[in-house]
Design an enzyme around this catalytic site. Structure first.
Site, PDB file in Angstrom:
ATOM      1  N   GLY A 192       0.827  -1.202   0.000  1.00 33.56           N
ATOM      2  CA  GLY A 192       0.000   0.000   0.000  1.00 33.56           C
ATOM      3  C   GLY A 192       0.861   1.251   0.000  1.00 33.56           C
ATOM      4  O   GLY A 192       1.534   1.540   0.983  1.00 33.56           O
ATOM      5  N   GLY A 194       0.036   4.317   0.207  1.00 35.98           N
ATOM      6  CA  GLY A 194      -0.796   5.443   0.643  1.00 35.98           C
ATOM      7  C   GLY A 194      -0.033   6.257   1.665  1.00 35.98           C
ATOM      8  O   GLY A 194       1.203   6.246   1.700  1.00 35.98           O
ATOM      9  N   ILE A 196       0.212   6.077   5.043  1.00 33.11           N
ATOM     10  CA  ILE A 196       1.008   5.369   6.052  1.00 33.11           C
ATOM     11  C   ILE A 196       2.226   4.708   5.400  1.00 33.11           C
ATOM     12  O   ILE A 196       3.349   4.784   5.908  1.00 33.11           O
ATOM     13  CB  ILE A 196       0.161   4.309   6.802  1.00 33.11           C
ATOM     14  N   GLU A 215       2.182  -1.384  -4.499  1.00 31.80           N
ATOM     15  CA  GLU A 215       0.881  -0.704  -4.572  1.00 31.80           C
ATOM     16  C   GLU A 215      -0.010  -1.411  -5.589  1.00 31.80           C
ATOM     17  O   GLU A 215       0.436  -1.747  -6.683  1.00 31.80           O
ATOM     18  CB  GLU A 215       1.112   0.766  -4.959  1.00 31.80           C
ATOM     19  N   SER A 281      -0.399  -1.498   4.879  1.00 30.84           N
ATOM     20  CA  SER A 281      -1.083  -0.199   5.065  1.00 30.84           C
ATOM     21  C   SER A 281      -1.985   0.004   3.859  1.00 30.84           C
ATOM     22  O   SER A 281      -1.647   0.729   2.927  1.00 30.84           O
ATOM     23  CB  SER A 281      -0.057   0.920   5.190  1.00 30.84           C
ATOM     24  N   ALA A 332      -7.366  13.476  11.607  1.00 32.28           N
ATOM     25  CA  ALA A 332      -7.610  13.934  12.969  1.00 32.28           C
ATOM     26  C   ALA A 332      -8.334  15.285  12.978  1.00 32.28           C
ATOM     27  O   ALA A 332      -9.274  15.489  13.758  1.00 32.28           O
ATOM     28  CB  ALA A 332      -6.280  14.043  13.712  1.00 32.28           C
ATOM     29  N   HIS A 456      10.066  38.346   3.601  1.00 34.78           N
ATOM     30  CA  HIS A 456      11.240  37.898   2.840  1.00 34.78           C
ATOM     31  C   HIS A 456      12.426  37.707   3.782  1.00 34.78           C
ATOM     32  O   HIS A 456      12.657  38.567   4.625  1.00 34.78           O
ATOM     33  CB  HIS A 456      11.605  38.921   1.773  1.00 34.78           C
TER      34      HIS A 456
END
Ligand code: FAD
Ligand code: NAI
Length: 477
Positions: A192, A194, A196, A215, A281, A332, A456
């Site tokens: 995966g 993604g 995580i 993946e 994940s 979250a 700046h």
């Protein structure tokens, strides 16, 4: 003896639940929050996935591993010679655990400060509502039943396992095990690519693992703006992450101290890879285990999420649900916003969560952050747009930092100039994105940002320049 009575009972003290409890208490309600997470001593560890095995510990390890990588690779260029550099993984993990504990304790302090009654244990609906409200049974060291006029379900999510490859957290790791590896694995597999997979893959690569990410989809980071995702793939590959797209996992087999993954690659060829550890994940599933949803008649949707409307109302009167256990992004800050909105609605106010301006951040190096629509989405729905990009290579502060990879990209409506999306890959993208979120909340145009004075030298000048790029009038590129 009659049950303790509360105006609001929140089930779960993750970022959704604990914030909802605090906001409800601020609004004058008597509030209880129940959470079952325990620390290694068996004491309460409020904060949910985010605090215990998610956002906070992953960012602690990302920071530590980045320091290690910089000390080994980038300090020299700054004229700092480091000799005898070595990794003390035990200390790194201990520091991460300390950061987690500080957050757990912080939440307990906030509950006290706001007069939220905290129960450490598992909460379950014990039946349907009566005149006293919903009976909520708490199991744990001190079992009891309390009554709630209003219930907010904030029970979060769990890692999704691959069929036939359960997590043992020793060889096959979810996020929990991935954050607690006790020796750097020589070969780490990740299934995966993604959020995580990329964050944890980056941590262990920086600490010395050879990391292979498998993946399933043929595209890399499909939810991210294509131009940014392409840049990310190029940069991560250059760093040494081996990312294979379009993989079909056929079997995962545990040995005594390794894991074998058999898969077909994008060309359909059969590959067998052996890893010292494997992180899986591939997304998360809503957590309604032991909640007693059936006892109260709480409806779940076809994917197991608590079914809610746009206002987080469930099918039951005075029962609400928020965060990872309901539809929408598993973030979250999304959970927190819903928690505040629900507490305010209970108080008769008009709390609102704007899903169009929820920012996303992937805390890799460089970081990736975005808000709003991607270019491919605008193309697909036929919205007329203009795009402007500005590379960090042309930003003075980025050069001084020694971190010039990436860019800021603006997408604005071709006719009204309203900002439709902002996409950043580069240093401190997680902080830079806030300006874009504020701008979009105020329905700003790209020109509004282009006309605002930015300090700046700062990375935020790249944001201003990307806004200028919408009208092809960058000043420094
Ligand atoms: P949770 O945080 O899952 O909390 C739910 C709580 O409810 C838990 O404490 C659980 O023990 C408790 N509970 C469940 N059932 C019961 C019950 N019946 N009785 C009592 N208690 C119960 N998001 C970000 O925005 N930024 C990040 O950087 C980020 N990083 C992440 C990294 C990782 C490795 C992972 C796994 C996730 C990350 N997330 C991140 C996602 C984020 O952690 C979640 O979106 C967030 O925690 C969801 O909050 P929540 O309150 O809905 O649920
Ligand atoms: P994810 O949804 O981000 O990524 C899962 C990946 O696995 C996808 O690319 C998907 O195509 C792939 N996949 C699914 N099944 C597969 C299979 N059988 N074989 C190979 N690949 C497969 O989920 P992830 O990384 O598990 O994270 C879960 C959620 O936690 C995230 O979506 C995010 O909401 C949250 N999170 C947020 C973070 C942040 O905000 N920085 C950090 C970490 C997690």
């Amino acid at each position: 003896m009659s049950n303790k009575q509360f105006d609001v009972v929140v089930i779960g003290a993750g970022p959704g639940g604990y914030i909802a409890a605090i906001r409800a208490a601020q609004l004058g309600f008597s509030v209880a929050c129940v959470d079952e997470w325990s620390n290694e001593k068996g004491g309460p560890a409020p904060g949910g996935t985010c605090t215990n095995v998610g956002c906070i510990p992953s960012k602690a390890l990302l920071q530590s591993s980045e320091h290690y990588e910089h000390a080994g690779h980038s300090f020299k260029e700054h004229g700092i010679d480091v000799s005898g550099l070595s990794l003390n993984l035990g200390q790194m993990v201990k520091r991460k655990d300390t950061v987690v504990k500080q957050n757990n304790d912080g939440i307990l302090f906030l509950f006290k400060k706001n007069k939220v009654t905290f129960f450490h244990g598992r909460a379950a609906f014990a039946g349907a509502a009566s005149a006293d409200g919903y009976p909520i049974a708490i199991s744990g060291k001190a079992p009891e039943t309390i009554n709630a006029k209003q219930v907010i379900v904030a029970t979060g999510s769990n890692a999704r396992a691959l069929p036939g490859a359960d997590f043992d957290e020793k060889l096959i790791l979810s996020n929990t095990g991935a954050l607690a590896i006790d020796a750097v694995p020589a070969k780490l597999g990740v299934i995966g690519a993604g959020v995580i997979g990329l964050e944890m893959g980056s941590v262990w690569r920086r600490l010395g693992s050879e990391v292979t990410v498998l993946e399933g989809l043929p595209t890399f980071l499909g939810a991210v703006d294509e131009q940014i995702a392409k840049e990310a793939n190029k940069l991560f590959t250059k760093q040494g992450l081996k990312i294979s797209l379009g993989c079909k996992i056929n079997a995962v087999t545990k040995g005594a101290d390794n894991v074998t993954v058999e898969y077909n690659d994008a060309k359909g060829e059969a590959v067998t890879a052996v890893f010292d550890k494997l992180i899986v994940s591939i997304g998360r599933t809503p957590n309604t285990n032991g909640l007693g949803a059936d006892k109260a008649g709480l409806a779940l949707d076809e994917r197991g999420f608590v079914a809610v409307d746009a206002d987080c109302k469930t099918n039951l009167p005075n029962v609400w649900a928020i965060g990872d256990v309901v539809r929408g992004p598993m973030l979250a800050h999304k959970a927190e916003e819903e928690g505040v909105a629900v507490a305010e609605r209970i108080a008769g106010q008009h709390g609102h969560t704007n899903f169009d301006t929820i920012p996303w951040v992937i805390y890799t190096s460089p970081e990736i952050a975005w808000v709003g629509r991607t270019e491919q989405q605008l193309k697909a729905d036929g919205t007329p747009y203009k795009a402007g990009t500005f590379p960090f290579l042309a930003n003075g502060r980025a050069r001084a930092l020694g971190d010039t990879s990436g860019m800021v990209k603006f997408l604005a409506h071709a006719e009204t100039d309203e900002i439709l999306g902002v996409h950043i890959i580069g240093p401190m993208a997680s902080e830079l994105i806030s300006e874009a979120v504020v701008a979009m909340e105020f329905k700003a145009s790209a020109e509004d940002i282009a006309r605002i004075c930015h300090a700046h030298p700062s990375l935020s000048e790249a944001t201003k320049e990307a806004a200028l790029a919408i009208d092809k009038r960058t000043l420094n590129f």
